[in-house]
Design an enzyme around this catalytic site. Structure first.
Site, PDB file in Angstrom:
ATOM      1  N   ASN A 106      -4.870   5.942   0.276  1.00 11.54           N
ATOM      2  CA  ASN A 106      -5.078   6.509   1.607  1.00 11.54           C
ATOM      3  C   ASN A 106      -3.868   6.349   2.515  1.00 11.54           C
ATOM      4  OD1 ASN A 106      -7.972   7.497   1.813  1.00 11.54           O
ATOM      5  ND2 ASN A 106      -8.272   5.476   0.923  1.00 11.54           N
ATOM      6  N   THR A 107      -3.082   5.300   2.312  1.00 13.27           N
ATOM      7  CA  THR A 107      -1.915   5.041   3.159  1.00 13.27           C
ATOM      8  C   THR A 107      -0.612   5.286   2.426  1.00 13.27           C
ATOM      9  OG1 THR A 107      -3.158   3.354   4.375  1.00 13.27           O
ATOM     10  CG2 THR A 107      -0.768   3.329   4.617  1.00 13.27           C
ATOM     11  N   ASP A 127      -8.286   3.991  -8.773  1.00 14.55           N
ATOM     12  CA  ASP A 127      -7.376   2.848  -8.621  1.00 14.55           C
ATOM     13  C   ASP A 127      -8.017   1.561  -9.113  1.00 14.55           C
ATOM     14  OD1 ASP A 127      -9.214   3.036  -6.509  1.00 14.55           O
ATOM     15  OD2 ASP A 127      -7.847   2.163  -5.034  1.00 14.55           O
ATOM     16  N   ARG A 128      -9.324   1.430  -8.903  1.00 10.79           N
ATOM     17  CA  ARG A 128     -10.017   0.217  -9.337  1.00 10.79           C
ATOM     18  C   ARG A 128     -10.112   0.164 -10.869  1.00 10.79           C
ATOM     19  NH1 ARG A 128     -15.477  -0.777  -6.401  1.00 10.79           N
ATOM     20  NH2 ARG A 128     -14.971  -2.929  -7.001  1.00 10.79           N
ATOM     21  N   ASP A 172      -6.846  -6.369  -4.463  1.00 10.63           N
ATOM     22  CA  ASP A 172      -5.870  -5.329  -4.144  1.00 10.63           C
ATOM     23  C   ASP A 172      -5.856  -5.112  -2.632  1.00 10.63           C
ATOM     24  OD1 ASP A 172      -4.277  -3.105  -3.905  1.00 10.63           O
ATOM     25  OD2 ASP A 172      -5.287  -1.939  -5.458  1.00 10.63           O
TER      26      ASP A 172
END
Length: 270
Positions: free
Chosen positions: A9-10, A111-112, A131
């Site tokens: 998201n970032t 991502d997980r 994370d």
């Protein structure tokens, strides 16, 4: 070469691997939801040019994204501009090489899954990944090597932004570990509350999860705890929770998922 793309998201993290799985280089860029496929191509071309490499040397691509709009733009760029075939998009709907032992695996972010894969390969199981990104994700791999779930909470920068936007008399400060938990100024009090607070929050949840795992499996033994993500370096200085600090964990996990899929279809190079 394999290019891995982890769209958060970032930030978006790009990783480059050779045909033997050796990690070559990593780049980070802002995840701008207004980016088009052409703009992404321009950035990618610039990164390769900056380090004397050719984008044409990329033979395979694996993409993990939690931003649907950017997923579409990255896919369009790879499919129609670079004309890369068989781009792997990591998601829980396909076999990623790890059992997702949860009631509804479809809810798990790419991502997980990548974090769980890489942590299991690098550190064995059981293992827990913390994370520190836009959200702080805690991902748990049990002794059998299955991904069991974990916890999700607001990330460091998100929490800080909410505090500064809602508290009129508090101004933004650098998010570093203060010398003492007992802040003797507004600045150090904020740093203590946000940075040391994030470390304490991770400690509390991880230790509760480990206790629950031991209740399930009294013979479990030691659970390795790994930190990754953009703020992992800062937070790791405020706690002794972590056995390892691994900045490349997610892109390594994407590589491992690509490797698993390539072997499954008999097309693994090298």
């Amino acid at each position: 070469m394999l290019l891995t793309v982890d769209v958060g998201n970032t930030q978006t993290t790009l990783g480059l691997f050779d045909t033997d799985g050796q990690f070559i280089r990593q780049w980070r860029m802002a995840s701008d939801k207004t980016d088009t496929a052409d703009e992404l191509h321009e950035r990618l071309f610039g990164y390769f040019l900056m380090f004397g490499m050719k984008l044409s040397d990329v033979t395979d691509v694996a993409l993990a994204s939690v931003v649907p709009g950017l997923t579409r733009e990255w896919r369009f760029m790879f499919d129609h501009i670079l004309q890369k075939e068989d781009v792997l998009v990591v998601d829980s709907k396909r076999d990623c090489g790890i059992v997702i032992d949860m009631p509804d695996p479809r809810q798990v972010g790419a991502d997980r899954i990548a974090n769980a894969m890489a942590a299991r390969e690098r550190y064995g199981s059981p293992v827990i990944v913390v994370d520190f990104g836009t959200a702080t994700n805690i991902d748990v791999v049990d002794r059998s090597g299955s991904f069991r779930g974990g916890a999700i909470m607001p990330g460091l920068k998100l929490s800080a932004g909410a505090l500064f936007s809602r508290a009129a008399k508090l101004s933004s400060v650098s998010l570093v570990v203060p010398e003492h938990a007992l802040g003797d100024s507004t600045e150090t009090a904020i740093q203590s509350g946000i940075v040391i607070g994030a470390a304490a929050q991770a400690e509390g949840i991880v230790r509760r999860i480990i206790a629950e795992l031991h209740e399930e499996d009294p013979q479990l033994g030691k659970v390795t705890v790994v930190a990754t993500g953009g703020y992992s370096h800062e937070i790791s200085q405020a706690t002794d929770l972590f056995d390892a600090l691994d900045f490349d964990l997610t892109v390594r996990g994407i590589y491992l998922i690509w490797q698993h899929r390539a072997r499954k279809r008999g097309g693994l190079r090298g």
